[in-house]
Design a protein around this motif. Structure first.
Motif, short mmCIF file in Angstrom:
data_model
loop_
_atom_site.label_atom_id
_atom_site.label_comp_id
_atom_site.label_asym_id
_atom_site.label_seq_id
_atom_site.Cartn_x
_atom_site.Cartn_y
_atom_site.Cartn_z
N ARG A 1 0.82 -1.22 0.00
CA ARG A 1 0.00 0.00 0.00
C ARG A 1 0.85 1.27 0.00
NH1 ARG A 1 0.29 -1.98 4.93
NH2 ARG A 1 0.77 -0.59 6.65
N SER A 2 2.12 1.14 0.38
CA SER A 2 3.00 2.30 0.44
C SER A 2 4.43 1.89 0.11
CB SER A 2 2.96 2.91 1.84
OG SER A 2 3.96 3.89 1.96
N PRO A 3 5.07 2.57 -0.86
CA PRO A 3 6.44 2.21 -1.20
C PRO A 3 7.46 2.73 -0.20
CG PRO A 3 5.73 4.05 -2.53
CD PRO A 3 4.53 3.61 -1.72
N CYS A 4 7.04 3.51 0.80
CA CYS A 4 7.97 4.08 1.76
C CYS A 4 7.62 3.66 3.17
CB CYS A 4 7.96 5.60 1.67
SG CYS A 4 8.55 6.20 0.08
N LEU A 5 8.64 3.57 4.00
CA LEU A 5 8.44 3.22 5.40
C LEU A 5 7.82 4.40 6.13
CD1 LEU A 5 11.89 1.58 6.17
CD2 LEU A 5 9.72 0.41 5.82
N SER A 6 6.90 4.12 7.03
CA SER A 6 6.35 5.17 7.87
C SER A 6 7.40 5.56 8.90
CB SER A 6 5.10 4.67 8.60
OG SER A 6 5.47 3.73 9.60
N THR A 7 7.20 6.69 9.54
CA THR A 7 8.15 7.14 10.57
C THR A 7 8.27 6.09 11.66
OG1 THR A 7 7.63 9.44 10.11
CG2 THR A 7 8.62 8.96 12.24
N ARG A 8 7.17 5.52 12.08
CA ARG A 8 7.20 4.51 13.15
C ARG A 8 7.96 3.26 12.71
NH1 ARG A 8 2.14 1.45 14.92
NH2 ARG A 8 1.38 2.78 13.30
N GLU A 9 7.73 2.80 11.46
CA GLU A 9 8.46 1.63 10.94
C GLU A 9 9.96 1.92 10.88
OE1 GLU A 9 5.49 -0.56 7.85
OE2 GLU A 9 6.18 1.45 7.32
N ARG A 10 10.31 3.12 10.41
CA ARG A 10 11.69 3.52 10.29
C ARG A 10 12.36 3.56 11.67
NH1 ARG A 10 10.47 7.49 7.04
NH2 ARG A 10 10.49 9.07 8.63
N GLU A 11 11.69 4.17 12.64
CA GLU A 11 12.26 4.30 13.97
C GLU A 11 12.37 2.95 14.67
OE1 GLU A 11 9.80 7.28 15.76
OE2 GLU A 11 10.88 8.91 14.77
N SER A 12 11.51 1.99 14.34
CA SER A 12 11.60 0.69 14.98
C SER A 12 12.71 -0.16 14.34
CB SER A 12 10.26 -0.06 14.89
OG SER A 12 9.99 -0.42 13.56
N ARG A 13 13.07 0.11 13.12
CA ARG A 13 14.13 -0.63 12.43
C ARG A 13 15.49 0.00 12.58
NH1 ARG A 13 11.66 -2.77 6.77
NH2 ARG A 13 9.88 -3.55 7.86
N TRP A 14 15.53 1.31 12.54
CA TRP A 14 16.79 2.03 12.50
C TRP A 14 16.93 2.93 13.72
CZ3 TRP A 14 15.48 4.08 7.00
CH2 TRP A 14 15.57 3.04 6.07
N SER A 15 18.13 2.99 14.26
CA SER A 15 18.40 3.91 15.35
C SER A 15 18.47 5.34 14.79
CB SER A 15 19.74 3.56 16.00
OG SER A 15 20.81 3.86 15.11
N LYS A 16 18.46 6.30 15.69
CA LYS A 16 18.60 7.69 15.26
C LYS A 16 19.91 7.86 14.49
CE LYS A 16 18.61 12.43 16.78
NZ LYS A 16 18.57 13.39 17.83
N LYS A 17 20.96 7.21 14.95
CA LYS A 17 22.26 7.29 14.28
C LYS A 17 22.19 6.69 12.87
CE LYS A 17 27.20 6.54 14.79
NZ LYS A 17 27.49 7.50 13.79
N ASP A 18 21.49 5.55 12.72
CA ASP A 18 21.31 4.95 11.39
C ASP A 18 20.61 5.92 10.44
OD1 ASP A 18 22.45 2.50 12.13
OD2 ASP A 18 20.51 1.60 12.60
N ILE A 19 19.57 6.58 10.94
CA ILE A 19 18.81 7.53 10.12
C ILE A 19 19.70 8.71 9.73
CG2 ILE A 19 16.87 9.15 10.10
CD1 ILE A 19 15.41 7.06 11.92
N GLU A 20 20.46 9.23 10.69
CA GLU A 20 21.35 10.35 10.40
C GLU A 20 22.44 9.94 9.40
OE1 GLU A 20 22.66 11.37 14.34
OE2 GLU A 20 20.87 12.58 14.73
N THR A 21 22.96 8.73 9.56
CA THR A 21 23.98 8.23 8.63
C THR A 21 23.42 8.10 7.23
OG1 THR A 21 25.12 7.05 10.41
CG2 THR A 21 25.57 6.31 8.16
N ARG A 22 22.21 7.55 7.12
CA ARG A 22 21.57 7.39 5.81
C ARG A 22 21.30 8.75 5.16
NH1 ARG A 22 19.44 2.25 4.80
NH2 ARG A 22 19.86 0.83 6.51
N ALA A 23 20.86 9.73 5.95
CA ALA A 23 20.61 11.06 5.41
C ALA A 23 21.92 11.68 4.90
CB ALA A 23 19.97 11.95 6.47
#
Length: 112
Positions: free
Chosen positions: A13-35
């Motif tokens: 239904r959605s090609p992108c992860l929701s914020t909640r899905e992203r936060e449950s999979r990736w740490s804040k550091k992972d998100i910052e690194t990816r950005a």
């Protein structure tokens, strides 16, 4: 600016992860690194155009690759993916992306 992080494994239904899905999979550091890495990629390939199309075109820039099979959730995405075959990534850009991978990404072992 908002950063939309997408995954080919997201629900249909959605090609992108929701914020909640992203936060449950990736740490804040992972998100910052990816950005950070996304910005590095954009410095190399530019910010104009569709990033997914450029990713497919990058894969097709290798002689050994004859087809890329991305997921599609609708006809518009399928059409966009097909249009990727009209994009050419120069060997210079391929080399710069490979260098980025070798120097900054390869050893990170980021979770998908």
């Amino acid at each position: 600016a908002a950063l939309r992080l997408c995954s080919g494994q997201a629900p249909r239904r959605s090609p992108c992860l929701s914020t909640r899905e992203r936060e449950s999979r990736w740490s804040k550091k992972d998100i910052e690194t990816r950005a950070y890495l996304l910005n590095k990629v954009k410095e190399i390939i530019g910010t104009e155009g569709n990033l997914a199309q450029k990713a497919i075109a990058f894969c097709l820039a290798y002689d050994a690759v004859s087809i890329v099979i991305p997921g599609n959730v609708n006809i518009a995405q399928l059409t966009s993916n097909i249009q990727s075959t009209d994009i050419r990534i120069s060997q210079e850009i391929v080399a710069r992306l490979e260098k980025l991978y070798q120097s900054e990404i390869k050893d990170l072992n980021l979770p998908w």
